[in-house]
Design a protein around this motif. Structure first.
Motif, PDB file in Angstrom:
ATOM      1  N   UNK A 157       3.003   2.317   3.240  1.00  0.00           N
ATOM      2  CA  UNK A 157       2.132   2.587   4.375  1.00  0.00           C
ATOM      3  C   UNK A 157       2.854   2.426   5.711  1.00  0.00           C
ATOM      4  N   UNK A 158       3.646   1.363   5.847  1.00  0.00           N
ATOM      5  CA  UNK A 158       4.318   1.098   7.120  1.00  0.00           C
ATOM      6  C   UNK A 158       5.322   2.202   7.450  1.00  0.00           C
ATOM      7  N   UNK A 159       6.023   2.706   6.437  1.00  0.00           N
ATOM      8  CA  UNK A 159       7.005   3.764   6.677  1.00  0.00           C
ATOM      9  C   UNK A 159       6.324   5.081   7.040  1.00  0.00           C
ATOM     10  N   UNK A 160       5.215   5.392   6.357  1.00  0.00           N
ATOM     11  CA  UNK A 160       4.487   6.631   6.669  1.00  0.00           C
ATOM     12  C   UNK A 160       3.896   6.586   8.073  1.00  0.00           C
ATOM     13  N   UNK A 161       3.359   5.446   8.451  1.00  0.00           N
ATOM     14  CA  UNK A 161       2.777   5.326   9.787  1.00  0.00           C
ATOM     15  C   UNK A 161       3.852   5.419  10.857  1.00  0.00           C
ATOM     16  N   UNK A 190       0.847  -1.185   0.000  1.00  0.00           N
ATOM     17  CA  UNK A 190       0.000   0.000   0.000  1.00  0.00           C
ATOM     18  C   UNK A 190       0.885   1.238   0.000  1.00  0.00           C
ATOM     19  N   UNK A 191       0.754   2.050  -1.055  1.00  0.00           N
ATOM     20  CA  UNK A 191       1.463   3.326  -1.118  1.00  0.00           C
ATOM     21  C   UNK A 191       0.549   4.383  -0.501  1.00  0.00           C
ATOM     22  N   UNK A 192       1.096   5.138   0.442  1.00  0.00           N
ATOM     23  CA  UNK A 192       0.290   6.081   1.225  1.00  0.00           C
ATOM     24  C   UNK A 192       0.879   7.483   1.133  1.00  0.00           C
ATOM     25  N   UNK A 201      -4.267   6.593  -0.582  1.00  0.00           N
ATOM     26  CA  UNK A 201      -3.571   5.314  -0.647  1.00  0.00           C
ATOM     27  C   UNK A 201      -3.926   4.584  -1.933  1.00  0.00           C
ATOM     28  N   UNK A 202      -3.008   3.754  -2.388  1.00  0.00           N
ATOM     29  CA  UNK A 202      -3.222   2.955  -3.590  1.00  0.00           C
ATOM     30  C   UNK A 202      -2.404   1.676  -3.478  1.00  0.00           C
ATOM     31  N   UNK A 203      -2.957   0.561  -3.957  1.00  0.00           N
ATOM     32  CA  UNK A 203      -2.236  -0.702  -3.941  1.00  0.00           C
ATOM     33  C   UNK A 203      -1.263  -0.753  -5.123  1.00  0.00           C
ATOM     34  N   UNK A 204      -0.067  -1.259  -4.893  1.00  0.00           N
ATOM     35  CA  UNK A 204       0.928  -1.354  -5.953  1.00  0.00           C
ATOM     36  C   UNK A 204       1.752  -2.622  -5.774  1.00  0.00           C
ATOM     37  N   UNK A 205       2.202  -3.184  -6.883  1.00  0.00           N
ATOM     38  CA  UNK A 205       3.085  -4.350  -6.841  1.00  0.00           C
ATOM     39  C   UNK A 205       4.537  -3.942  -7.063  1.00  0.00           C
ATOM     40  N   UNK A 206       4.751  -2.672  -7.371  1.00  0.00           N
ATOM     41  CA  UNK A 206       6.097  -2.195  -7.609  1.00  0.00           C
ATOM     42  C   UNK A 206       6.688  -1.528  -6.388  1.00  0.00           C
ATOM     43  N   UNK A 207       7.714  -0.710  -6.631  1.00  0.00           N
ATOM     44  CA  UNK A 207       8.377  -0.019  -5.527  1.00  0.00           C
ATOM     45  C   UNK A 207       7.741   1.321  -5.203  1.00  0.00           C
ATOM     46  N   UNK A 208       6.711   1.696  -5.966  1.00  0.00           N
ATOM     47  CA  UNK A 208       5.978   2.921  -5.678  1.00  0.00           C
ATOM     48  C   UNK A 208       6.629   4.191  -6.190  1.00  0.00           C
ATOM     49  N   UNK A 209       7.782   4.071  -6.864  1.00  0.00           N
ATOM     50  CA  UNK A 209       8.494   5.273  -7.301  1.00  0.00           C
ATOM     51  C   UNK A 209       7.670   6.091  -8.292  1.00  0.00           C
ATOM     52  N   UNK A 210       6.872   5.420  -9.129  1.00  0.00           N
ATOM     53  CA  UNK A 210       6.076   6.143 -10.118  1.00  0.00           C
ATOM     54  C   UNK A 210       4.888   6.864  -9.496  1.00  0.00           C
ATOM     55  N   UNK A 211       4.602   6.583  -8.224  1.00  0.00           N
ATOM     56  CA  UNK A 211       3.476   7.214  -7.545  1.00  0.00           C
ATOM     57  C   UNK A 211       3.888   8.450  -6.750  1.00  0.00           C
ATOM     58  N   UNK A 212       5.174   8.633  -6.584  1.00  0.00           N
ATOM     59  CA  UNK A 212       5.642   9.748  -5.756  1.00  0.00           C
ATOM     60  C   UNK A 212       5.471  11.080  -6.473  1.00  0.00           C
ATOM     61  N   UNK A 213       5.025  12.087  -5.721  1.00  0.00           N
ATOM     62  CA  UNK A 213       4.924  13.450  -6.224  1.00  0.00           C
ATOM     63  C   UNK A 213       6.154  14.276  -5.859  1.00  0.00           C
ATOM     64  N   UNK A 214       6.963  13.754  -4.938  1.00  0.00           N
ATOM     65  CA  UNK A 214       8.153  14.472  -4.470  1.00  0.00           C
ATOM     66  C   UNK A 214       9.364  13.547  -4.589  1.00  0.00           C
ATOM     67  N   UNK A 215      10.531  14.126  -4.782  1.00  0.00           N
ATOM     68  CA  UNK A 215      11.739  13.336  -5.017  1.00  0.00           C
ATOM     69  C   UNK A 215      12.583  13.142  -3.763  1.00  0.00           C
TER      70      UNK A 215
END
Length: 292
Positions: A201-205, A154-156, A226-240
């Protein structure tokens, strides 16, 4: 006071009594607010009108084999045990991947309980019975399996509002925690103070619990995406990266720490990062351009 709320708080007090009997030594159960149990009792007796704070605490568990310690962070929502308990286990002996797997296993186990069941003691027992495998034979966990299904994470993204953020030590803590964990986002200092944190999700919490512990009262999570992802979530990030955001302040207040940040500039910053919709959520007003 509704009967359901009264029942929930009474059950929470009962579970806390059991925990204190299991961990009788001073400091084994560390309450975030040392007065929270007294305030709940006063609320149940009708001596307090305002709803008391949620029960939040940390229990340090000693695992016998291997000889390690786990800090279990617990938050009881007011409607627990009829809504899910918030749990997070951490240990300096675990790397991020192992800690992620440990908490996934713990969350999955707690998810088997029916609404109304107390589960903190069961969570403790699960950690004592099952955590050893997350410390031992680490290399086995990383070995790929041709039959393994893709792991969904879960990407949060959390949008956090504070009345103000001024103190240098607090600002340093926020930046240090953000850079230590695998999260990106920003911390806008001044008045108001805004924090955005994004990642698994775990890191944000863990970030959220760490910065507000032990007792940051004037802060709340206004919005989460939040969104479910099978990848590393890098494409979902708005900040670098995770950085401090410094904007101009309105007015000339000298050395006083009560200046208001330029929300027009902040809106432009949000637009640049495809987050304009959050402006109204944070401040309750329609977004306008910085020229208006």
């Amino acid at each position: 006071m509704s009967a359901s709320m009264k029942e929930c708080l009474q059950l929470q007090l009962l579970e806390m009594e059991m925990l204190f009997s299991m961990f009788p030594n001073q400091g084994e159960v560390k309450l975030e607010d040392v007065n929270v149990l007294t305030n709940i009792k006063r609320y149940l007796e009708g001596k307090r009108e305002a709803l008391p704070p949620k029960i939040e605490f940390v229990i340090t568990l000693q695992i016998e084999e291997p000889k390690v310690k786990i800090d279990l962070q617990v938050t009881m929502p007011h409607s627990y045990p009829y809504v899910a308990l918030q749990l997070f286990g951490r240990s300096p002996e675990l790397d991020r991947q192992q800690q992620l797997l440990l908490n996934k296993g713990l969350t999955s186990y707690i998810g088997t309980f029916d609404p109304g069941e107390l589960c903190v003691c069961a969570a403790i027992q699960w950690l004592q019975d099952n955590s050893a495998s997350y410390f031992l034979n680490r290399k086995l966990v990383y070995e790929p399996s041709t039959q393994a299904k893709p792991v969904k994470n879960t990407f949060l993204r959390m949008w956090i509002y504070s009345h103000h953020i001024y103190q240098q030590d607090l600002r340093k803590k926020i930046l240090d925690v953000g850079k230590r964990l695998d999260v990106t986002g920003f911390c806008m200092t001044g008045k108001p103070g805004i924090i955005c944190v994004e990642g698994f999700k775990e890191h944000c919490e863990e970030f959220w619990h760490t910065i507000r512990y032990p007792n940051w009262k004037h802060i709340s999570c206004k919005h989460a995406e939040s969104v479910e992802t099978e990848g590393n979530g890098e494409d979902l990030r708005l900040f670098h990266s995770f950085e401090e955001l410094l904007l101009e302040a309105h007015g000339d207040y000298g050395l006083r720490n009560d200046y208001h940040m330029n929300l027009g500039q902040f809106l432009e910053f949000l637009k640049k990062h495809k987050s304009e919709h959050v402006f109204q959520i944070l401040f309750g007003i329609e977004s306008k351009s910085s020229d208006s």
